[in-house]
Design a protein around this motif. Structure first.
Motif, mmCIF file in Angstrom:
data_model
loop_
_atom_site.group_PDB
_atom_site.id
_atom_site.type_symbol
_atom_site.label_atom_id
_atom_site.label_comp_id
_atom_site.label_asym_id
_atom_site.label_seq_id
_atom_site.Cartn_x
_atom_site.Cartn_y
_atom_site.Cartn_z
ATOM 1 N N ARG A 1 0.816 -1.212 0.000
ATOM 2 C CA ARG A 1 0.000 0.000 0.000
ATOM 3 C C ARG A 1 0.850 1.264 0.000
ATOM 4 N NH1 ARG A 1 -2.929 -3.189 4.387
ATOM 5 N NH2 ARG A 1 -4.514 -4.323 3.214
ATOM 6 N N ASP A 2 2.075 1.140 0.497
ATOM 7 C CA ASP A 2 2.970 2.289 0.545
ATOM 8 C C ASP A 2 3.819 2.403 -0.723
ATOM 9 O OD1 ASP A 2 4.005 4.557 1.988
ATOM 10 O OD2 ASP A 2 5.834 3.402 2.371
ATOM 11 N N GLY A 3 3.649 1.468 -1.669
ATOM 12 C CA GLY A 3 4.399 1.535 -2.920
ATOM 13 C C GLY A 3 5.775 0.924 -2.872
ATOM 14 N N ARG A 4 6.152 0.260 -1.780
ATOM 15 C CA ARG A 4 7.456 -0.410 -1.680
ATOM 16 C C ARG A 4 7.285 -1.843 -2.187
ATOM 17 N NH1 ARG A 4 9.348 1.152 4.368
ATOM 18 N NH2 ARG A 4 7.119 1.547 4.736
ATOM 19 N N LEU A 5 7.170 -1.956 -3.495
ATOM 20 C CA LEU A 5 6.688 -3.197 -4.090
ATOM 21 C C LEU A 5 7.708 -4.332 -4.036
ATOM 22 C CD1 LEU A 5 4.789 -1.680 -7.142
ATOM 23 C CD2 LEU A 5 3.869 -2.386 -4.928
ATOM 24 N N ASP A 6 8.989 -4.040 -4.248
ATOM 25 C CA ASP A 6 9.990 -5.110 -4.193
ATOM 26 C C ASP A 6 10.036 -5.735 -2.805
ATOM 27 O OD1 ASP A 6 10.636 -4.739 -6.843
ATOM 28 O OD2 ASP A 6 12.372 -3.457 -6.434
ATOM 29 N N ALA A 7 10.015 -4.892 -1.769
ATOM 30 C CA ALA A 7 10.024 -5.412 -0.401
ATOM 31 C C ALA A 7 8.740 -6.182 -0.117
ATOM 32 C CB ALA A 7 10.190 -4.271 0.592
ATOM 33 N N SER A 8 7.609 -5.672 -0.606
ATOM 34 C CA SER A 8 6.337 -6.360 -0.416
ATOM 35 C C SER A 8 6.368 -7.744 -1.044
ATOM 36 C CB SER A 8 5.208 -5.530 -1.031
ATOM 37 O OG SER A 8 3.984 -6.222 -0.965
ATOM 38 N N ILE A 9 6.833 -7.818 -2.265
ATOM 39 C CA ILE A 9 6.893 -9.107 -2.972
ATOM 40 C C ILE A 9 7.773 -10.092 -2.219
ATOM 41 C CG2 ILE A 9 7.754 -10.214 -5.074
ATOM 42 C CD1 ILE A 9 6.784 -7.630 -6.556
ATOM 43 N N ALA A 10 8.926 -9.628 -1.752
ATOM 44 C CA ALA A 10 9.853 -10.509 -1.037
ATOM 45 C C ALA A 10 9.214 -11.069 0.230
ATOM 46 C CB ALA A 10 11.131 -9.750 -0.697
ATOM 47 N N HIS A 11 8.505 -10.232 0.967
ATOM 48 C CA HIS A 11 7.881 -10.709 2.204
ATOM 49 C C HIS A 11 6.694 -11.617 1.924
ATOM 50 C CE1 HIS A 11 10.174 -8.867 5.408
ATOM 51 N NE2 HIS A 11 10.210 -7.730 4.740
ATOM 52 N N TYR A 12 5.915 -11.311 0.895
ATOM 53 C CA TYR A 12 4.833 -12.222 0.532
ATOM 54 C C TYR A 12 5.387 -13.601 0.179
ATOM 55 C CZ TYR A 12 0.780 -9.049 0.309
ATOM 56 O OH TYR A 12 -0.271 -8.219 0.623
ATOM 57 N N GLY B 1 -2.579 -11.544 -2.295
ATOM 58 C CA GLY B 1 -1.854 -10.318 -1.984
ATOM 59 C C GLY B 1 -0.609 -10.169 -2.841
ATOM 60 N N LEU B 2 0.109 -11.274 -3.025
ATOM 61 C CA LEU B 2 1.297 -11.248 -3.879
ATOM 62 C C LEU B 2 0.928 -10.887 -5.311
ATOM 63 C CD1 LEU B 2 4.274 -11.772 -4.507
ATOM 64 C CD2 LEU B 2 3.735 -14.231 -4.630
ATOM 65 N N SER B 3 -0.194 -11.412 -5.799
ATOM 66 C CA SER B 3 -0.592 -11.099 -7.175
ATOM 67 C C SER B 3 -0.862 -9.602 -7.329
ATOM 68 C CB SER B 3 -1.833 -11.910 -7.570
ATOM 69 O OG SER B 3 -3.006 -11.411 -6.945
ATOM 70 N N MET B 4 -1.431 -8.957 -6.290
ATOM 71 C CA MET B 4 -1.654 -7.512 -6.345
ATOM 72 C C MET B 4 -0.332 -6.762 -6.431
ATOM 73 S SD MET B 4 -4.600 -6.899 -3.482
ATOM 74 C CE MET B 4 -6.057 -7.926 -3.391
ATOM 75 N N ALA B 5 0.618 -7.171 -5.584
ATOM 76 C CA ALA B 5 1.917 -6.492 -5.584
ATOM 77 C C ALA B 5 2.628 -6.691 -6.919
ATOM 78 C CB ALA B 5 2.780 -7.023 -4.447
ATOM 79 N N LEU B 6 2.567 -7.886 -7.478
ATOM 80 C CA LEU B 6 3.199 -8.157 -8.767
ATOM 81 C C LEU B 6 2.552 -7.339 -9.873
ATOM 82 C CD1 LEU B 6 3.521 -12.025 -8.396
ATOM 83 C CD2 LEU B 6 5.442 -10.431 -8.578
ATOM 84 N N SER B 7 1.224 -7.231 -9.846
ATOM 85 C CA SER B 7 0.521 -6.449 -10.851
ATOM 86 C C SER B 7 0.915 -4.984 -10.778
ATOM 87 C CB SER B 7 -0.987 -6.617 -10.666
ATOM 88 O OG SER B 7 -1.703 -5.859 -11.623
ATOM 89 N N LEU B 8 0.970 -4.448 -9.562
ATOM 90 C CA LEU B 8 1.365 -3.051 -9.385
ATOM 91 C C LEU B 8 2.795 -2.814 -9.844
ATOM 92 C CD1 LEU B 8 -0.230 -2.381 -5.889
ATOM 93 C CD2 LEU B 8 -0.900 -1.300 -8.038
ATOM 94 N N ALA B 9 3.628 -3.844 -9.733
ATOM 95 C CA ALA B 9 5.023 -3.729 -10.155
ATOM 96 C C ALA B 9 5.191 -3.961 -11.656
ATOM 97 C CB ALA B 9 5.883 -4.722 -9.380
ATOM 98 N N GLY B 10 4.078 -4.188 -12.374
ATOM 99 C CA GLY B 10 4.144 -4.410 -13.811
ATOM 100 C C GLY B 10 4.533 -5.821 -14.204
ATOM 101 N N ARG B 11 4.535 -6.729 -13.248
ATOM 102 C CA ARG B 11 4.909 -8.124 -13.532
ATOM 103 C C ARG B 11 3.628 -8.939 -13.730
ATOM 104 N NH1 ARG B 11 9.128 -9.523 -8.806
ATOM 105 N NH2 ARG B 11 8.906 -11.575 -9.775
ATOM 106 N N CYS B 12 2.971 -8.661 -14.852
ATOM 107 C CA CYS B 12 1.639 -9.211 -15.098
ATOM 108 C C CYS B 12 1.647 -10.731 -15.223
ATOM 109 C CB CYS B 12 1.033 -8.577 -16.347
ATOM 110 S SG CYS B 12 0.709 -6.813 -16.173
ATOM 111 N N GLU B 13 2.649 -11.274 -15.899
ATOM 112 C CA GLU B 13 2.689 -12.730 -16.088
ATOM 113 C C GLU B 13 2.811 -13.450 -14.760
ATOM 114 O OE1 GLU B 13 2.108 -14.268 -18.908
ATOM 115 O OE2 GLU B 13 1.839 -12.298 -19.831
#
Length: 353
Positions: free
Chosen positions: A219-230, A249-261
């Motif tokens: 939610r804070d936009g720290r997507l790499d850290a979010s993905i790693a913790h998920y 939750g991980l799928s949301m973070a990946l989508s926000l990071a542009g990692r759609c696949e």
């Protein structure tokens, strides 16, 4: 010290394992029967992830669900006094939230005058007043009181005392409810570090803190850290249902990071698991099916979006006895029409609208 508390709580069956949602928790004070304290166990559900994602972003719904009053444990039961209640709810109290809050305010003021701000009973009363504020939707007031209670608890009890941990977790949720994910993440970082050191990375409470931290980072936009913790939480979590929630939750973070696949891969995994566990017509399964179709749309793959959304729409039509399923069916119809248009099939889109 926390290890002793943990062992005692599990022996009595009062560990967090029974908690199905994160909660603000009132900590009852060991005070005499003539003193009206803030000894009310309540639960305020902090947040629930909505079933759909708009433009790759999570929609978050805030829910407030008070639990009724429970008896205040006596001083002879110190271990139970610091625990979140998991016992069945009793009949609700008739007192209004405003009157209860006013009563708790008077109690806190009385204790401050008699004992000062750093007395254990005062800290307990402040935590429970903050809990009531949160329950009433007075988010900033709740945050302020939890912050004061936490500072006082650290001074009196120390960082690793169970009461300090409870108040810190309450503060983390209050900050999230107040729309301050960065500040909430600061508290979850401390809780994660303490639990990991005390109980190891795979302990259920450690995993819970890590998953909350991942959500705050997202939610804070720290997507790499979010993905790693998920990803780490998914490795360590013990239950199938919780693993599915973490993958969403991980799928949301990946989508926000542009990692759609990668996001689509997580949704496929959850959809397959829920079909086996719940059936394809279950609301929770259909919600993931819908999200998968929208993920294909967001990834610029309209033909696959049409295929997935059409399949979900047909299943929903055959399972529309549930009002929630009927509402989801309307959203599926709208999004399927959009996918048809994106795929260059306007006639089929018009037939749905």
């Amino acid at each position: 010290m926390l290890a002793f508390w943990r062992a005692l709580l599990r022996e009595t069956g009062l560990s967090r394992a029974d908690r199905t949602r994160p909660a603000y928790t009132a900590v009852p004070a060991p005070m005499g029967p003539s003193e009206e304290t803030a000894g009310e166990y309540v639960r305020v559900v902090g947040r629930a992830e909505a079933a759909e994602v708009d433009a790759g972003c999570a929609t978050v719904t805030e829910i407030v669900e008070p639990l009724p009053r429970r008896p205040v444990p006596r001083a002879a039961e110190p271990a139970r006094a610091a625990v979140r209640s998991t016992a069945p709810a009793q009949p609700p109290t008739a007192r209004s939230g405003g009157k209860r809050a006013a009563s708790l305010e008077r109690t806190l003021q009385s204790l401050v005058e008699r004992h000062g701000t750093e007395h254990p009973d005062t800290i307990t009363a402040r935590n429970n007043l903050a809990t009531k504020y949160a329950q009433m939707g007075r988010r900033q007031a709740a945050v302020q009181q939890f912050q004061l209670a936490l500072g006082e608890a650290v001074s009196v009890h120390g960082e690793d005392h169970p009461r300090t941990e409870i108040i810190r977790e309450n503060l983390a949720w209050a900050l999230e409810d107040a729309g301050q994910p960065a500040e909430a993440a600061d508290q979850w970082e401390i809780l994660l570090r303490e639990r990991e050191e005390q109980f190891g990375p795979a302990d259920e409470d450690t995993v819970e803190a890590r998953s909350h931290l991942a959500a705050c980072y997202r939610r804070d936009g720290r997507l790499d850290a979010s993905i790693a913790h998920y990803e780490r939480a998914i490795e360590d979590v013990a239950t199938t249902e919780r693993r599915e929630e973490l993958r969403l939750g991980l799928s949301m973070a990946l989508s926000l990071a542009g990692r759609c696949e990668a996001a689509i891969g997580q949704l496929r995994t959850v959809l397959s698991a829920r079909r086996r566990r719940l059936g394809k017509g279950h609301l929770d399964t259909l919600g993931v099916h819908h999200r998968l179709g929208r993920a294909f749309t967001q990834a610029g793959r309209p033909d696959e979006a049409v295929e997935v959304l059409r399949d979900a729409y047909r299943v929903a039509l055959n399972s529309s006895g549930d009002p929630e399923v009927r509402r989801l069916t309307l959203r599926l119809r709208r999004d399927l029409a959009g996918a048809y248009n994106a795929a260059g099939r306007p006639r089929e889109a018009d037939a749905l609208l």
